[in-house]
Design an enzyme around this catalytic site. Structure first.
Site, mmCIF file in Angstrom:
data_model
loop_
_atom_site.group_PDB
_atom_site.id
_atom_site.type_symbol
_atom_site.label_atom_id
_atom_site.label_comp_id
_atom_site.label_asym_id
_atom_site.label_seq_id
_atom_site.Cartn_x
_atom_site.Cartn_y
_atom_site.Cartn_z
ATOM 1 C CG ASP A 110 -1.923 1.202 1.103
ATOM 2 O OD1 ASP A 110 -2.867 1.090 0.290
ATOM 3 O OD2 ASP A 110 -1.751 2.218 1.794
ATOM 4 C CD GLU A 149 -2.149 6.311 2.281
ATOM 5 O OE1 GLU A 149 -2.699 7.342 1.802
ATOM 6 O OE2 GLU A 149 -2.746 5.231 2.430
ATOM 7 C CG HIS A 172 -7.007 7.085 4.060
ATOM 8 N ND1 HIS A 172 -7.199 6.409 2.874
ATOM 9 C CD2 HIS A 172 -8.234 7.463 4.476
ATOM 10 C CE1 HIS A 172 -8.499 6.389 2.596
ATOM 11 N NE2 HIS A 172 -9.142 7.020 3.547
ATOM 12 C CG ASP A 196 -5.130 1.691 4.469
ATOM 13 O OD1 ASP A 196 -5.796 1.556 5.519
ATOM 14 O OD2 ASP A 196 -5.257 2.662 3.699
#
Length: 215
Positions: free
Chosen positions: A23, A25, A181, A186
């Site tokens: 994941d 960001e 987030h 996540d």
């Protein structure tokens, strides 16, 4: 080295692919121009009975590359302040070099051929990993250049849900929206979700595939 004919081995489950849950960001949606700000990876393992489980976790805050766009809307959404020195951010090169090194070791240890990214709406995460690896001039990228396992699509099929939080809850996996987030949170939840989907298919008799001898 693992036996690829062993259907209870990780190397025998996904045609020699080594799945790694990722994941990211970011500071926008464009992998070429917008900053990668955080990345986490969870490797997976198969136990002796053939059940898929999370294994090792890596997590890095990442410094925006030189000239990167920082979209205010994206920063407001994920709550990341790229200028905060307490983030302990490292360069794209250092973050991906560490992840790639661990993944290559996992491929070798598990007797697999190549890694494949598992992610929720995987095209997004895959595009940022590939763009960052190219910027960092990392030549030994262990991940498949375009194939992915997308837990959003798999969850839609199995659970009737495509949003990560709703898919986790439908699968009986707790999900704390206040931690959403964060790449680390996540990724951990996506790893649990992917394992549940794969294991549920096994429980339902979908794996191993039936053979002529067993019919």
């Amino acid at each position: 080295m693992a036996d690829k004919s062993d259907l209870n081995a990780l190397s025998g489950r996904f045609r020699g692919y080594y799945p790694v849950v990722i994941d990211v960001e970011t500071a926008g949606f464009n992998a070429q121009s917008d900053a990668l700000l955080e990345i986490a990876a969870v490797t997976l393992q198969m136990n002796k009975e053939g059940w898929l489980l999370p294994d090792e976790t890596l997590h890095f805050h990442v410094e925006p590359f030189e000239g990167a766009n920082l979209q205010p809307e994206a920063l407001a959404f994920n709550g990341i302040d790229p200028t905060n020195p307490l983030r302990g951010a490292v360069s794209e090169h250092d973050a991906l070099h560490a992840i790639f090194k661990a993944v290559r070791k996992g491929i070798k240890d598990k007797g697999c051929n190549r890694a494949i990214i598992v992610a929720h709406n995987a095209n997004f995460d895959h595009s940022f990993v590939m763009a960052a690896a190219e910027r960092a001039s990392l030549k030994r990228n262990p991940f498949h250049p375009f194939a992915t396992f997308d837990t959003a699509a798999l969850s839609g099929l199995v659970l009737g849900q495509t949003v990560l939080a709703k898919a986790c809850l439908a699968a009986g996996i707790p999900f704390d929206s206040s931690q959403a987030h964060s790449a680390l949170y996540d990724t951990l939840q996506t790893a649990k979700l992917f394992c549940e989907l794969v294991n549920r298919w096994k429980k339902l008799g979908g794996w191993p595939l039936p053979t002529a001898e067993s019919e």
